[in-house]
Design an enzyme around this catalytic site. Structure first.
Site, PDB file in Angstrom:
ATOM      1  CG  ASP A   1      -1.506 -12.311  -0.556  1.00 50.12           C
ATOM      2  OD1 ASP A   1      -1.118 -11.823  -1.633  1.00 50.12           O
ATOM      3  OD2 ASP A   1      -1.279 -11.791   0.544  1.00 50.12           O
TER       4      ASP A   1
ATOM      5  CG  ASP B   1      -1.168 -10.126   4.454  1.00 46.55           C
ATOM      6  OD1 ASP B   1      -1.328 -10.037   3.222  1.00 46.55           O
ATOM      7  OD2 ASP B   1      -0.476  -9.322   5.090  1.00 46.55           O
TER       8      ASP B   1
ATOM      9  CG  ASP C   1       3.825 -11.166   2.732  1.00 46.23           C
ATOM     10  OD1 ASP C   1       4.050 -11.299   1.528  1.00 46.23           O
ATOM     11  OD2 ASP C   1       2.704 -11.310   3.255  1.00 46.23           O
TER      12      ASP C   1
HETATM   13  P1  ATP Z   1       4.706  -6.754   2.550  1.00 42.07           P
HETATM   14  O1  ATP Z   1       4.069  -7.148   1.247  1.00 42.07           O
HETATM   15  O2  ATP Z   1       6.079  -7.217   2.684  1.00 42.07           O
HETATM   16  O3  ATP Z   1       3.870  -7.036   3.741  1.00 42.07           O
HETATM   17  P2  ATP Z   1       3.937  -4.031   2.462  1.00 42.07           P
HETATM   18  O4  ATP Z   1       3.205  -3.913   3.740  1.00 42.07           O
HETATM   19  O5  ATP Z   1       4.763  -2.867   2.060  1.00 42.07           O
HETATM   20  O6  ATP Z   1       4.925  -5.188   2.421  1.00 42.07           O
HETATM   21  P3  ATP Z   1       1.457  -3.823   1.128  1.00 42.07           P
HETATM   22  O7  ATP Z   1       0.674  -3.965   2.374  1.00 42.07           O
HETATM   23  O8  ATP Z   1       0.979  -4.427  -0.130  1.00 42.07           O
HETATM   24  O9  ATP Z   1       2.894  -4.376   1.326  1.00 42.07           O
HETATM   25  O10 ATP Z   1       1.668  -2.258   0.916  1.00 42.07           O
HETATM   26  C1  ATP Z   1       2.243  -1.760  -0.265  1.00 42.07           C
HETATM   27  C2  ATP Z   1       2.517  -0.300  -0.117  1.00 42.07           C
HETATM   28  O11 ATP Z   1       1.304   0.415   0.023  1.00 42.07           O
HETATM   29  C3  ATP Z   1       3.332   0.059   1.111  1.00 42.07           C
HETATM   30  O12 ATP Z   1       4.690   0.010   0.853  1.00 42.07           O
HETATM   31  C4  ATP Z   1       2.890   1.490   1.368  1.00 42.07           C
HETATM   32  O13 ATP Z   1       3.636   2.372   0.558  1.00 42.07           O
HETATM   33  C5  ATP Z   1       1.463   1.494   0.922  1.00 42.07           C
HETATM   34  N1  ATP Z   1       0.559   1.299   2.047  1.00 42.07           N
HETATM   35  C6  ATP Z   1       0.517   0.247   2.903  1.00 42.07           C
HETATM   36  N2  ATP Z   1      -0.456   0.385   3.811  1.00 42.07           N
HETATM   37  C7  ATP Z   1      -1.065   1.550   3.544  1.00 42.07           C
HETATM   38  C8  ATP Z   1      -2.183   2.263   4.106  1.00 42.07           C
HETATM   39  N3  ATP Z   1      -2.839   1.783   5.142  1.00 42.07           N
HETATM   40  N4  ATP Z   1      -2.498   3.466   3.568  1.00 42.07           N
HETATM   41  C9  ATP Z   1      -1.841   3.939   2.509  1.00 42.07           C
HETATM   42  N5  ATP Z   1      -0.806   3.312   1.932  1.00 42.07           N
HETATM   43  C10 ATP Z   1      -0.408   2.151   2.412  1.00 42.07           C
END
Ligand code: ATP
Length: 907
Positions: free
Chosen positions: A650, A646, A341
């Site tokens: 997943d 996480d 990630d």
């Molecule tokens: P990784 O998968 O590498 O951890 P990530 O944190 O971007 O990356 P996700 O947690 O799946 O992956 O989030 C995907 C997308 O959703 C983010 O890029 C963001 O645009 C949006 N996002 C993440 N957290 C929030 C939240 N708490 N509220 C609204 N949108 C969110």
């Protein structure tokens, strides 16, 4: 303390209560609980009253039983038979020494096993679950063990339900109850009471301890803890048995068993040849054959291998990699692709809002970190907040559609919750908004929580003029697609110009910024509930927020280490492709220009994916299902894949990968349970450290095997040769046992502690299909066996030739063999590399300790009268002493020359 109705009905005797059929108010009244949770003092008092929320640990095997089990081993049986027969023949000394060896072996095994089990148990302890509760009206994370009846618990996807809970509010909550009911489909939950006679699987108003939340959110009151939970009653909780075996260990003990059988057969044949072929005396031949068996069996091997494995697990735990399943230690050493990630693992997850884009206006935000200090500027010129149209509105949505809390301790600002949401709270403070005040103006009535599948979060609010509205934030392309209008600079709403917004998004993402879209939607008057369908269209987009989340410096170094070690790093992120590429380039990923997105992956056939997965290192906007396909595709190329995760979604990918790695800090219980390894610090560098340790463990296992087997080989060749040639035995069975049990095990133990060789991360990953003993190692074992045999025989025959008696000659042979072992230890520490270096010659602390112990024991073997009488040994002169050491050095030099020749010709 709150007056409780029916106190005696909770915790200890709640069987009388039919919680699932009672209305919520009655539950609260019965338990003396409130929606806002218990007070800290009340919780502490109840904890005293009801005890911990845990099930009694399964009774460990008794020490006696564990000790007795050490004798349940083919090899020990062979020794016990040998002891019996020597006893019948009246060779009492032999009998007692053989028995002593059996006991010693059992003690070593017993102690080591105990230590290894303790290590694993301590590690499991670190992973003990936590629960989110309301105490004194605040959300807190506490050890699940501290839950008491009456506690208000919050449930989220991926949580293991920590106790039996009567649900009071749910939002699309589904719980997987297979541990309890065997039903493999998640059950939809509701706070409404069900009939009193409902079966366990139909009690939808309850969440039962030990089951797993698969989607949605819930809140409820604890009604049963510990052994009063349903699972406690049926006592079906998995009795966790510490499993100490791994494929390699099993393979090696199978090898030892096969070897024993072969040796017994060989011994029988030799016995027959000796007695009938050469007409030797039965008794003497028998003793010779016993010594052959004893010589050839690697008594210490299984114990040493278990120790090496346990030390590896311990070292990994010291570097934040907590092993949940022992075989992962082996597999880690063979990993050829790591899929990681991005956020928080490769990056720091310390976010700061740096830019805002408001329908054509690019605003720069000053300040760094979580301290709310810094202003706003446009084109280099500072601007007061009121001069920037839309900024207040954007900041308000960002602060209210938000679950994080910003607080100050000892003058430093910290956040509780998601760092990205924390950064938005900081932004709101910089814009002069007080969150509590805003919450008063726009109270929240409902929520669609964030999930990585849909990539947005929405909340329903109303103001005091009777307006209802949804605030939403999420992945910008999602928000742009859901919006029909945009907030214009004059404060009005105009039709959205998608192109303009997407171009702005690309510009921010190219700079490596993590971008979020912020929007709202007016709702019909009187809306009190928010459905998913309400938030899929008709939004008014207000702006984009760009945050920086710099790569971790140690992750940059770790990626470089991986490349040197022939391990490909792939970044699989939910973030935007532009951001992913920019961060990928900063991290030094191999093919940082090329990126595939989740939707592109979805559109690909398996064959196309098979092709692409080889060269693409960045996957953006992925969903958890994409991860599963990617692992499968990589494995089809023969890769050994480590994958991080996480969320609850997943779990399938983590299970499918060769080494599933869950995040210890941000990971859900579901991810942790599916994983082989848990990262204590969520840091990519810790994965690479674990791979390094994994390689080291495998190397050390190899070294221990290559060290131990030639000793047995040399001894048995020597004995075999003597029997077949009708010569006197160069070493007696007792002396062989002495060597095998004392010096061999002592010295081999030092190898279990060996640190990684310098070149360990400069060679390609091991091919998992390759057996541990392949070409080079087999050759080495055979070669050294012959050298050992030559040493033993040479010393023995030379002493006889010089007129020494047989006992002295044997003492010399034993000492020569031990000296050769000591020097061989130095050689084997670097299997292929030269040991003739300053570092190599200095050894390590365990090596030096082992050698000192062996030296003292060897001196007592040779010079201490009681030991002499036991082993029939004789003192040797100083000249012989020098010759003994010289033989050891000779062996060392021969092996160094062999290494040079191999490097020269074979490379
Ligand atoms: P990784 O998968 O590498 O951890 P990530 O944190 O971007 O990356 P996700 O947690 O799946 O992956 O989030 C995907 C997308 O959703 C983010 O890029 C963001 O645009 C949006 N996002 C993440 N957290 C929030 C939240 N708490 N509220 C609204 N949108 C969110």
């Amino acid at each position: 303390m709150t007056k409780r109705v029916g106190t005696t009905h909770t915790g200890s005797s709640d069987r009388q209560q039919i919680w699932h059929a009672m209305p919520v108010e009655v539950i609260h009244a019965t338990l003396g609980s409130r929606n806002a949770g218990l007070s800290r003092a009340e919780a502490a008092a109840r904890r005293m009253e009801y005890g911990p929320n845990s099930l009694p640990a399964p009774r460990p095997r008794s020490a006696m039983m564990r000790f007795a089990m050490q004798f349940h081993n083919l090899l020990i049986y062979v020794l016990l038979v040998a002891a019996g027969v020597t006893g019948v023949m009246g060779h009492w000394v032999d009998t007692s020494v053989i028995l002593a060896v059996c006991a010693l072996n059992a003690i070593i095994g017993f102690v080591q096993e105990g230590k290894a089990e303790e290590t694993l148990r301590a590690i499991r302890q670190i992973l003990s679950p936590h629960a989110a509760v309301l105490r004194d009206g605040h959300r807190q994370s506490i050890p699940a063990e501290d839950l008491v009846p009456g506690d208000v618990v919050l449930l989220e996807p991926g949580d293991r339900v920590p106790a039996d809970i009567r649900l009071t509010a749910v939002k699309s909550l589904r719980i997987l109850e297979s541990t309890l009911t065997g039903e493999s489909v998640a059950v939809s939950k509701s706070p409404d009471p069900v009939t009193a006679d409902a079966a366990l699987g139909d009690r939808v108003s309850m969440a039962f301890g030990g089951t797993m939340v698969s989607t949605g959110q819930g809140r409820g009151v604890v009604v049963g803890t510990g052994r009063n939970t349903e699972i406690g009653k049926i006592n079906a909780l998995l009795h966790e048995v510490v499993d100490l075996s791994t494929p390699l260990l099993r393979q090696m003990s199978q090898f030892a068993r096969t070897l024993t059988v072969v040796i017994l057969l060989l011994a029988t044949i030799v016995f027959a040849i000796g007695v009938w072929g050469q007409g030797l005396v039965v008794q003497e031949t028998f003793i010779a054959v016993v010594s052959l068996a004893v010589a050839a069996i690697p008594e210490g091997l299984p114990a040493i291998l278990t120790v090496a494995m346990a030390i590896g697990v311990q070292r990994m735990a010291g570097r934040n990699a907590i092993i949940r399943r022992l075989p992962a230690v082996e597999t880690l050493g063979a990993v050829s692709v790591i899929c990681s990630d991005k956020t928080g693992t490769l990056t720091r997850n310390e976010m700061t809002v740096q830019s805002i884009w408001l329908a054509g206006l690019h605003v720069k935000v000053d300040g760094i970190g979580y301290a709310p200090h810094g202003g706003f500027s446009i084109d280099g010129g500072d601007r007061p907040v009121d001069d920037i149209p839309g900024l207040i509105e954007l900041s308000r949505i960002a602060a209210l559609c938000n679950e994080a809390r910003l607080y100050q301790t000892d003058g430093t600002w910290q956040i509780a919750g998601d760092p990205m949401e924390g950064a938005l709270q900081v932004l709101a403070l910089k814009a002069g908004l007080d969150r509590t005040h805003e919450q008063g103006l726009f109270p929240r009535t409902d929520i669609v929580p964030f999930d990585s599948q849909h990539k947005f979060m929405a909340t329903l609010h109303h103001d005091h003029q009777g307006h209802d509205m949804v605030f939403i934030k999420g992945a910008p392309e999602k928000i742009i697609a859901m919006s029909t209008h945009e907030r214009a600079a004059d404060g009005g709403e105009i039709a959205i110009d998608d192109e303009k917004w997407l171009a702005a998004l690309d510009r921010l993402a190219e700079q490596g910024q993590r971008v979020l879209g912020i929007a709202f939607k007016p709702m019909p008057k009187g809306t009190t509930e928010l459905e998913f369908d309400d938030v899929t269209g008709g939004m008014v987009i207000v702006g984009l927020v760009g945050m920086i989340d710099p790569p971790r410096p140690e992750a940059i170094a770790a990626v470089a280490d991986c490349h040197a070690a022939g391990i490909r790093v792939k970044m699989i992120t939910g973030d935007h492709s532009g951001t992913a590429c920019a961060i990928g380039a900063q991290l030094g990923l191999e093919n940082a220009g090329a990126v595939l997105t989740g939707p592109q992956l979805d559109a690909m056939s398996d064959a196309e994916l098979h092709e692409c997965v080889r060269t693409t290192d960045i996957f953006a906007r992925t969903s958890p299902e994409n991860k599963l396909r990617l692992v499968t595709a990589l494995q089809a190329h023969g890769h050994v894949v480590a994958m991080t995760g996480d969320g609850v979604n997943d779990a399938p990918a983590l299970k499918r990968s060769d080494v599933g790695i869950a995040m210890g800090i941000s990971g859900t219980e579901a991810a942790k349970e599916a994983a082989e390894m848990v990262l204590g610090d969520d840091n990519f560098a810790s994965i690479v450290n674990a791979v390094r340790e994994g390689r080291t463990v495998y190397d050390n296992l190899k070294k221990a095997i290559v060290f131990l087997l030639p000793v047995n080989g040399g001894e048995s060749l020597g004995v075999l040769f003597a029997i077949l040639m009708g010569l006197s035995l160069p070493i007696t069975p007792l002396q062989i046992l002495w060597i095998n049990m004392v010096s061999s095990i002592g010295l081999a133990l030092a190898l279990a502690f060996e640190q990684a060789e310098e070149s360990i991360m400069n060679r390609p990953p091991r091919d998992r299909a390759q057996p541990i003993l392949s070409g080079f190692l087999l050759w080495r074992i055979l070669f050294v066996s012959c050298l050992f045999m030559a040493g033993i025989f040479g010393a023995f025959e030379m002493a006889l030739y010089l007129g020494e008696d047989v006992e002295t000659a044997r003492t010399l042979a034993v000492n020569v063999l031990v000296a050769m072992e000591v020097f061989y230890l130095f050689s084997v520490r670097y299997l292929a590399g030269s040991s003739l270096t300053v570092v190599g010659a200095m050894g390590t602390k365990p090596v030096l300790i082992a050698i000192t112990v062996v030296l003292v024991l060897q001196l007592s073997f040779t010079y201490l009268p009681p030991v002499q009488s036991l082993f029939d040994s004789r003192p040797v002169s100083i000249q012989y002493g020098i010759a003994i050491i010289a033989t050891g050095i000779g062996l060392f030099l021969v092996l160094e020359i062999e290494k040079i020749l191999r490097r020269h010709w074979i490379g």
